[in-house]
Design a protein around this motif. Structure first.
Motif, PDB file in Angstrom:
ATOM      1  N   ASP A 288      57.011  41.852  12.061  1.00 23.08           N
ATOM      2  CA  ASP A 288      56.415  40.851  11.248  1.00 23.08           C
ATOM      3  C   ASP A 288      55.003  40.866  11.362  1.00 23.08           C
ATOM      4  N   VAL A 289      54.251  41.391  12.535  1.00 23.16           N
ATOM      5  CA  VAL A 289      52.773  41.081  12.523  1.00 23.16           C
ATOM      6  C   VAL A 289      52.249  42.487  12.918  1.00 23.16           C
ATOM      7  N   PHE A 290      53.055  43.540  13.188  1.00 21.89           N
ATOM      8  CA  PHE A 290      52.405  44.985  13.703  1.00 21.89           C
ATOM      9  C   PHE A 290      53.103  46.144  12.724  1.00 21.89           C
ATOM     10  N   PRO A 291      52.449  46.509  11.833  1.00 24.20           N
ATOM     11  CA  PRO A 291      52.713  47.636  10.775  1.00 24.20           C
ATOM     12  C   PRO A 291      52.584  48.848  11.621  1.00 24.20           C
ATOM     13  N   GLY A 292      51.514  49.070  12.529  1.00 26.15           N
ATOM     14  CA  GLY A 292      51.628  50.451  12.998  1.00 26.15           C
ATOM     15  C   GLY A 292      50.275  50.834  13.925  1.00 26.15           C
ATOM     16  N   ALA A 293      50.127  52.114  14.344  1.00 23.94           N
ATOM     17  CA  ALA A 293      49.200  52.511  15.267  1.00 23.94           C
ATOM     18  C   ALA A 293      48.910  53.869  14.885  1.00 23.94           C
ATOM     19  N   ILE A 294      47.853  54.224  15.612  1.00 25.71           N
ATOM     20  CA  ILE A 294      47.319  55.568  15.652  1.00 25.71           C
ATOM     21  C   ILE A 294      46.991  56.066  16.969  1.00 25.71           C
ATOM     22  N   VAL A 295      47.388  57.088  17.688  1.00 26.75           N
ATOM     23  CA  VAL A 295      47.097  57.752  18.700  1.00 26.75           C
ATOM     24  C   VAL A 295      45.895  58.964  18.545  1.00 26.75           C
ATOM     25  N   SER A 296      44.604  58.531  18.392  1.00 28.02           N
ATOM     26  CA  SER A 296      43.510  59.271  18.008  1.00 28.02           C
ATOM     27  C   SER A 296      43.078  59.948  19.301  1.00 28.02           C
ATOM     28  N   TYR A 297      43.741  61.080  19.770  1.00 29.06           N
ATOM     29  CA  TYR A 297      43.334  61.446  21.027  1.00 29.06           C
ATOM     30  C   TYR A 297      42.005  62.357  20.868  1.00 29.06           C
ATOM     31  N   SER A 298      41.983  63.099  19.975  1.00 27.81           N
ATOM     32  CA  SER A 298      41.041  64.028  19.376  1.00 27.81           C
ATOM     33  C   SER A 298      39.937  63.293  18.742  1.00 27.81           C
ATOM     34  N   ASN A 299      38.558  63.832  18.804  1.00 30.63           N
ATOM     35  CA  ASN A 299      37.579  63.262  17.838  1.00 30.63           C
ATOM     36  C   ASN A 299      37.823  63.634  16.498  1.00 30.63           C
ATOM     37  N   ASP A 300      38.344  64.708  16.074  1.00 31.37           N
ATOM     38  CA  ASP A 300      38.605  64.933  14.592  1.00 31.37           C
ATOM     39  C   ASP A 300      39.507  64.048  13.941  1.00 31.37           C
ATOM     40  N   ILE A 301      40.481  63.430  14.685  1.00 38.48           N
ATOM     41  CA  ILE A 301      41.375  62.472  14.269  1.00 38.48           C
ATOM     42  C   ILE A 301      40.448  60.902  14.239  1.00 38.48           C
ATOM     43  N   LYS A 302      39.809  60.768  15.100  1.00 41.33           N
ATOM     44  CA  LYS A 302      38.966  59.559  15.134  1.00 41.33           C
ATOM     45  C   LYS A 302      38.154  59.553  13.876  1.00 41.33           C
ATOM     46  N   ILE A 303      37.369  60.661  13.571  1.00 45.73           N
ATOM     47  CA  ILE A 303      36.757  60.862  12.374  1.00 45.73           C
ATOM     48  C   ILE A 303      37.594  60.889  11.266  1.00 45.73           C
ATOM     49  N   SER A 304      38.559  61.631  11.057  1.00 41.92           N
ATOM     50  CA  SER A 304      39.308  61.866   9.840  1.00 41.92           C
ATOM     51  C   SER A 304      40.185  60.649   9.351  1.00 41.92           C
ATOM     52  N   LEU A 305      40.947  60.059  10.600  1.00 42.38           N
ATOM     53  CA  LEU A 305      41.888  58.854  10.091  1.00 42.38           C
ATOM     54  C   LEU A 305      41.048  57.620  10.386  1.00 42.38           C
ATOM     55  N   LYS A 307      37.703  57.188  10.556  1.00 44.21           N
ATOM     56  CA  LYS A 307      36.392  56.742  10.086  1.00 44.21           C
ATOM     57  C   LYS A 307      35.328  56.655  11.123  1.00 44.21           C
ATOM     58  N   VAL A 308      35.690  56.965  12.284  1.00 43.72           N
ATOM     59  CA  VAL A 308      34.504  56.789  13.228  1.00 43.72           C
ATOM     60  C   VAL A 308      33.548  57.781  12.858  1.00 43.72           C
ATOM     61  N   ASN A 309      32.164  57.384  12.864  1.00 44.41           N
ATOM     62  CA  ASN A 309      30.918  58.150  12.521  1.00 44.41           C
ATOM     63  C   ASN A 309      30.798  59.233  13.552  1.00 44.41           C
ATOM     64  N   GLU A 310      30.813  60.413  13.115  1.00 45.97           N
ATOM     65  CA  GLU A 310      30.313  61.588  13.756  1.00 45.97           C
ATOM     66  C   GLU A 310      29.212  61.508  14.729  1.00 45.97           C
ATOM     67  N   ASP A 311      28.211  60.824  13.991  1.00 47.44           N
ATOM     68  CA  ASP A 311      26.800  60.566  14.656  1.00 47.44           C
ATOM     69  C   ASP A 311      27.279  59.665  16.007  1.00 47.44           C
ATOM     70  N   THR A 312      27.948  58.586  15.805  1.00 50.45           N
ATOM     71  CA  THR A 312      28.374  57.799  17.206  1.00 50.45           C
ATOM     72  C   THR A 312      28.810  58.402  18.177  1.00 50.45           C
ATOM     73  N   LEU A 313      29.940  59.313  17.632  1.00 49.72           N
ATOM     74  CA  LEU A 313      30.426  60.121  18.747  1.00 49.72           C
ATOM     75  C   LEU A 313      29.308  61.101  19.504  1.00 49.72           C
ATOM     76  N   ASN A 314      28.536  61.608  18.730  1.00 49.70           N
ATOM     77  CA  ASN A 314      27.488  62.634  19.400  1.00 49.70           C
ATOM     78  C   ASN A 314      26.663  61.705  20.243  1.00 49.70           C
ATOM     79  N   ARG A 315      26.212  60.752  19.718  1.00 48.26           N
ATOM     80  CA  ARG A 315      25.008  60.059  20.363  1.00 48.26           C
ATOM     81  C   ARG A 315      25.691  59.146  21.509  1.00 48.26           C
ATOM     82  N   HIS A 316      26.943  58.721  21.495  1.00 51.34           N
ATOM     83  CA  HIS A 316      27.449  57.791  22.631  1.00 51.34           C
ATOM     84  C   HIS A 316      28.601  58.530  23.467  1.00 51.34           C
ATOM     85  N   GLY A 317      29.252  59.304  22.844  1.00 46.26           N
ATOM     86  CA  GLY A 317      30.642  59.867  23.359  1.00 46.26           C
ATOM     87  C   GLY A 317      31.901  59.130  23.234  1.00 46.26           C
ATOM     88  N   ALA A 318      32.950  59.824  23.139  1.00 43.94           N
ATOM     89  CA  ALA A 318      34.264  59.196  22.851  1.00 43.94           C
ATOM     90  C   ALA A 318      34.439  57.974  23.516  1.00 43.94           C
TER      91      ALA A 318
END
Length: 408
Positions: A288-305, A307-318
């Motif tokens: 009723d309250v939980f439609p789904g989740a993403i296991v974003s193990y790779s940086n590519d998935i964090k970016i593509s699904l 929308k984590v900023n690639e610059d944020t990953l480069n500057r601060h790390g995953a």
């Protein structure tokens, strides 16, 4: 009335399997009003099992035995109990046939001969149905003593234990309440608990730590109003640290709050590998309250699904609060929920650095346009770090609910 618990299995004594049955049964028996005298673990050796049966029945009215009901050579519990009581093992041909037919229908091959081991019953025992497996339990009453034999796998054990409660002689009617705490340690709760022990000598107090949430205090009494008073005193003393006085798990309370507030939640996980989602989906009706989740193990998935900023990953790390914040915002947008939760970290045993060691976990909670981020340092093996990371996010969400979404 007194009870004892006997856990059998080489897999437990050798550390291959971590026991959870003892804690489950002791908590349930205590809530029913039993005084649990002992929890003993023995290997699959007849002489050890017989010795502990004798010891347990000397001091207890009820003995619960788990394990050793399967179809392999080391499943000797039924035979051992039968020999100890001087009773016969009786072959149940109808049950054997049903097991064989079920096996052949499921696997499309001939049933193994070992299934016959699960087709015997102890003379004068009551068979306990197992809705979750093939190994039936047994209830035996002998000389004012009661013995319940349960399967070893926790899911099956719990199901058969519920069947056994139809036959077990229960102590005189009593009431039980369980108080659960978040962000407190057992020593902090202990001083106030001892004060309550002095003020309410007729009430039985049992403390237990739920490893990934916090300490609990279990109260048992034949006077329900006294328990209500004690719960009120604990709540008044600890206020925002008490998440339940009726025994729910923290995740159940969180889901209940989500439903009451008509809020939906989604999850983005990295190092926890789906464990936060698993906690949420352990609660019936969470869809009723939980439609789904993403296991974003790779940086590519964090970016593509997400929308984590690639610059944020480069500057601060995953593994950073900055990335955790963007993951929480991303899952909230992706699933269209009111709340986004995220976890990213280093679960180990490798992958750590001097600045970001194994056990470092960053997380975030995003509610509406407000975001709260956290960094924790956990100790333990990979599984422990994953579970601690996931459970801690639930604690933080509950804390924000308690503070009416206040974010520092």
């Amino acid at each position: 009335m007194k009870a004892a618990i006997l856990l059998t299995g080489d897999e437990i004594t050798k550390g291959v399997v971590k026991d959870s049955n003892g804690g489950y049964l002791s908590e349930k028996l205590t809530a029913l009003g039993f005084e649990v005298q002992s929890i003993v673990i023995v290997p699959d050796r007849k002489e050890f099992i017989e010795r502990e049966i004798s010891n347990a029945l000397d001091r207890a009215d009820l003995l619960l035995i788990t394990g050793g009901l399967g179809s392999t050579f080391d499943d000797i519990t039924l035979q051992t109990v039968a020999d100890f009581l001087g009773k016969e093992l009786i072959y149940d041909s109808e049950y054997h046939s049903s097991l064989s037919e079920s096996f052949e229908e499921r696997y499309a091959r001939k049933a193994p001969a070992g299934l016959k081991r699960q087709s015997f019953v102890i003379q004068d025992s009551i068979q306990l149905a197992n809705p979750s497996g093939s190994a039936r339990g047994a209830y035996i009453r002998e000389d004012n003593k009661e013995i319940v034999i349960l399967p070893g796998p926790p899911v099956e054990m719990e199901a058969v234990f519920r069947e056994a409660l139809k036959f077990i002689t229960l102590p005189p009617p009593s009431y039980s309440r369980t108080i659960g705490f978040v962000d407190l340690t057992e020593p902090e709760v202990e001083e106030f608990t001892e004060q309550m022990l002095t003020e309410f000598p007729s009430v039985k107090f049992v403390t237990r730590v739920r490893y990934f949430s916090g300490p609990t205090v279990i109260l048992t009494s034949d006077n329900e109003s006294i328990l209500e008073e004690i719960c009120s005193l604990f709540t008044r003393r600890w206020k925002k640290y008490v998440y339940t006085t009726t025994g729910e798990e923290l995740v159940q309370v969180v889901v209940k709050e989500l439903k009451a507030r008509k809020l939906s939640v989604s999850v983005a996980e990295s190092c926890s590998g789906g464990r936060l989602s698993a906690l949420l989906t352990s609660v019936p009706g969470v869809s009723d309250v939980f439609p789904g989740a993403i296991v974003s193990y790779s940086n590519d998935i964090k970016i593509s699904l997400l929308k984590v900023n690639e610059d944020t990953l480069n500057r601060h790390g995953a593994v950073s609060e900055e990335v955790a914040a963007e993951m929480a915002a991303g899952t909230k947008i992706l699933f269209g929920t009111d709340i986004g939760l995220s976890v990213t970290g280093i679960a180990g045993p490798t992958g750590g650095t001097e600045t970001k060691p194994v056990g470092m976990v960053c997380s975030a909670v995003r509610i509406g346009d407000l975001t709260k981020t956290y960094t924790d340092m956990f100790r333990g093996d990979r599984e422990t770090i994953q579970l601690r990371g996931a459970s801690t996010v639930l604690k933080r969400l509950w804390r924000l609910f308690w503070n009416e979404f206040y974010i520092e």
